[in-house]
Design an enzyme around this catalytic site. Sequence first.
Site, PDB file in Angstrom:
ATOM      1  N   GLY A   1       9.277   7.584  10.110  1.00 45.90           N
ATOM      2  CA  GLY A   1       8.126   6.998  10.788  1.00 45.90           C
ATOM      3  C   GLY A   1       7.196   6.344   9.786  1.00 45.90           C
ATOM      4  O   GLY A   1       6.902   6.922   8.737  1.00 45.90           O
TER       5      GLY A   1
ATOM      6  N   GLY B   1       4.022   4.814  10.588  1.00 40.96           N
ATOM      7  CA  GLY B   1       2.649   4.618  11.035  1.00 40.96           C
ATOM      8  C   GLY B   1       1.683   5.243  10.040  1.00 40.96           C
ATOM      9  O   GLY B   1       2.047   5.556   8.899  1.00 40.96           O
TER      10      GLY B   1
ATOM     11  N   ALA C   1       0.355   8.228   9.746  1.00 41.26           N
ATOM     12  CA  ALA C   1       0.705   9.551   9.245  1.00 41.26           C
ATOM     13  C   ALA C   1       1.811   9.470   8.209  1.00 41.26           C
ATOM     14  O   ALA C   1       1.736  10.070   7.127  1.00 41.26           O
ATOM     15  CB  ALA C   1       1.120  10.470  10.395  1.00 41.26           C
TER      16      ALA C   1
ATOM     17  N   ARG D   1     -12.948  11.702  27.743  1.00 41.00           N
ATOM     18  CA  ARG D   1     -12.069  10.715  28.374  1.00 41.00           C
ATOM     19  C   ARG D   1     -11.435  11.213  29.661  1.00 41.00           C
ATOM     20  O   ARG D   1     -11.227  10.438  30.600  1.00 41.00           O
ATOM     21  CB  ARG D   1     -10.983  10.296  27.382  1.00 41.00           C
ATOM     22  CG  ARG D   1     -11.496   9.418  26.271  1.00 41.00           C
ATOM     23  CD  ARG D   1     -10.413   9.060  25.290  1.00 41.00           C
ATOM     24  NE  ARG D   1     -10.920   8.186  24.247  1.00 41.00           N
ATOM     25  CZ  ARG D   1     -10.202   7.763  23.222  1.00 41.00           C
ATOM     26  NH1 ARG D   1      -8.936   8.128  23.106  1.00 41.00           N
ATOM     27  NH2 ARG D   1     -10.731   6.971  22.309  1.00 41.00           N
TER      28      ARG D   1
ATOM     29  N   GLU E   1       1.080  11.876  15.803  1.00 39.19           N
ATOM     30  CA  GLU E   1       1.115  12.146  17.242  1.00 39.19           C
ATOM     31  C   GLU E   1       2.348  12.920  17.680  1.00 39.19           C
ATOM     32  O   GLU E   1       2.352  13.518  18.756  1.00 39.19           O
ATOM     33  CB  GLU E   1       1.017  10.833  18.022  1.00 39.19           C
ATOM     34  CG  GLU E   1       0.644  11.025  19.480  1.00 39.19           C
ATOM     35  CD  GLU E   1       0.369   9.725  20.211  1.00 39.19           C
ATOM     36  OE1 GLU E   1       0.290   9.761  21.456  1.00 39.19           O
ATOM     37  OE2 GLU E   1       0.225   8.674  19.559  1.00 39.19           O
TER      38      GLU E   1
ATOM     39  N   SER F   1      -8.028  10.919  16.262  1.00 35.92           N
ATOM     40  CA  SER F   1      -6.592  10.678  16.065  1.00 35.92           C
ATOM     41  C   SER F   1      -6.313  10.069  14.697  1.00 35.92           C
ATOM     42  O   SER F   1      -5.405  10.511  13.978  1.00 35.92           O
ATOM     43  CB  SER F   1      -6.027   9.787  17.175  1.00 35.92           C
ATOM     44  OG  SER F   1      -6.653   8.521  17.178  1.00 35.92           O
TER      45      SER F   1
END
Length: 536
Positions: A8, A10, A12, A264, A348, A364
């Site tokens: 991954g 992203g 992170a 939210r 995530e 996040s």
Amino acid sequence: MRDVIIVGSGGAGLSAAIHAKKAGLDVLVVSKTYPTHSQTSQAQGGINAVLNQKDSTEKHAADTLKSSHGLGNQYVIQHMCENAKATIEWLDELGVPFTRDESFMIDQRKMGGASFARVCYSSDYTGLKILHTLYDTCLKESIDFLHEHMLLNFIVENKKVIGITALDICKGEVKELLAKRVIVATGGYISLYNGFNTNSKATTGDGIAAALRAGAKVSNMEFVQFHPTAIKGANVLISESARGEGGYIVDEEGNRFIDELKPRDEVARAIYEKIQNNHEVFLDVRHLGLDKINQAIPQERRLAMDFAKVKLEEELLSINPAAHYCMGGICVNENAQTTLENLYACGECAQTNVHGANRLGGNSLLEIITFGQIAALHCVNELKNSTIKKTTPTQQFLNDKAFIEQVYSFPNQIDFYAQKEFMGKIFFRNVGLFRNDLNMKAVLSQIRQWQKEFAFMGIGDKSKLYNQNLVEFIEFGNMLELSEVVVISAISRCESRGAHFRSDHPFEVEDFAKNSMAYKHEGILAVDFEGNKDEN
């Protein structure tokens, strides 16, 4: 064999890669797409940190814990909040172009559920700017990348992860990649809500599904956050920064019916109820004026024009809620370690015990950078005296190679694209903002029917090179696996807590103030709650 493979690319994954590389490890980043395509780029609003003396890390931690509805771990949350300032300073040093105030200090805005304005931002492109800066840093550090390689499975021997199998999408070949440690940072599973979410279509939960198959535990999969403000019909995200800067949510009569900066889940449900009662709901930022809009939320103005032909400085923007973020994921401890030896998870795809039942806006980006670093540095300490010897090919590689070859011979009698579209509809309607036992059990029945029919689906494109049909078929298999976990976890949680709201159990129940846990036992899915006798 690599020291660390990071799956991954992203925020992170890149955070982990930079810290691991700087510590002297041999690092390889494997990703299904390219770093600049990752979901981090969609995190527009900003990243939390206490920079103002009137604020405090205790307040930040308290806001986070409150938003989690009792499911967040106070120790882990406190650690993240206490290190948030250092995280911002690190990003600032790398070159992230944070918006500055008149004193040239990093400016901050307020988001829903927060007791103070502590969101650092780069206009309304924060995630994108952080992502590009991290990727630039990776290139400067000469970190190795394998782009367009899709994770298939983790290689596990003697209950230890020793690498991964991946599909080289360009060549259509299965590869075996070995490492002393693996960090998975593949993102969430929001594509279960296909056609009703704000995310990239690539967020199909591949890493979580692979971890579940490998024997890892996953947690809190029933908790999915719905963003209140997506452009109606297009489901393109309009960042919370629009409300943080003073935007209103109004009905067709111009009436404000909800505090825009409530958490939210509350705002999203209020909007959804209005829509279900045949009202229209709009975002109104006209009062901010063109100069303020261009300075603070220029991307939102562009998105409104591109997807709705609306000028935000002059017109109302029609909105609806959409699935946005997964609080659940692979169960990890405070060191980002999963329940499988040598496997870490961050971002995530991980359930880090920070967000609980509902994520606080601005946390996040903070979480992915923080836990990327935590995973990398723990790997550094663990690898000092680590050696793994392995004769290849592994059995996992042989199994996955045979499976991919077999897919080409599947009869393709059932169009899985049609099933994927239908999955999105029934998930949004029945496992969405409002849930009940009867509707969720009907969805579960449909999922199990699809699982039986999976071998009768298959692909129409029989080519080897860059076969996107094959990739999407594998993704759908992962979605089928995770959809069952989400629905059973939601059925099992007989209460309403945070983003999980059940009309047949509308209140929080103390007995459910614990994390749900799911795992495979001899191939059979088991779901329980943390601390129960059957959960081990």
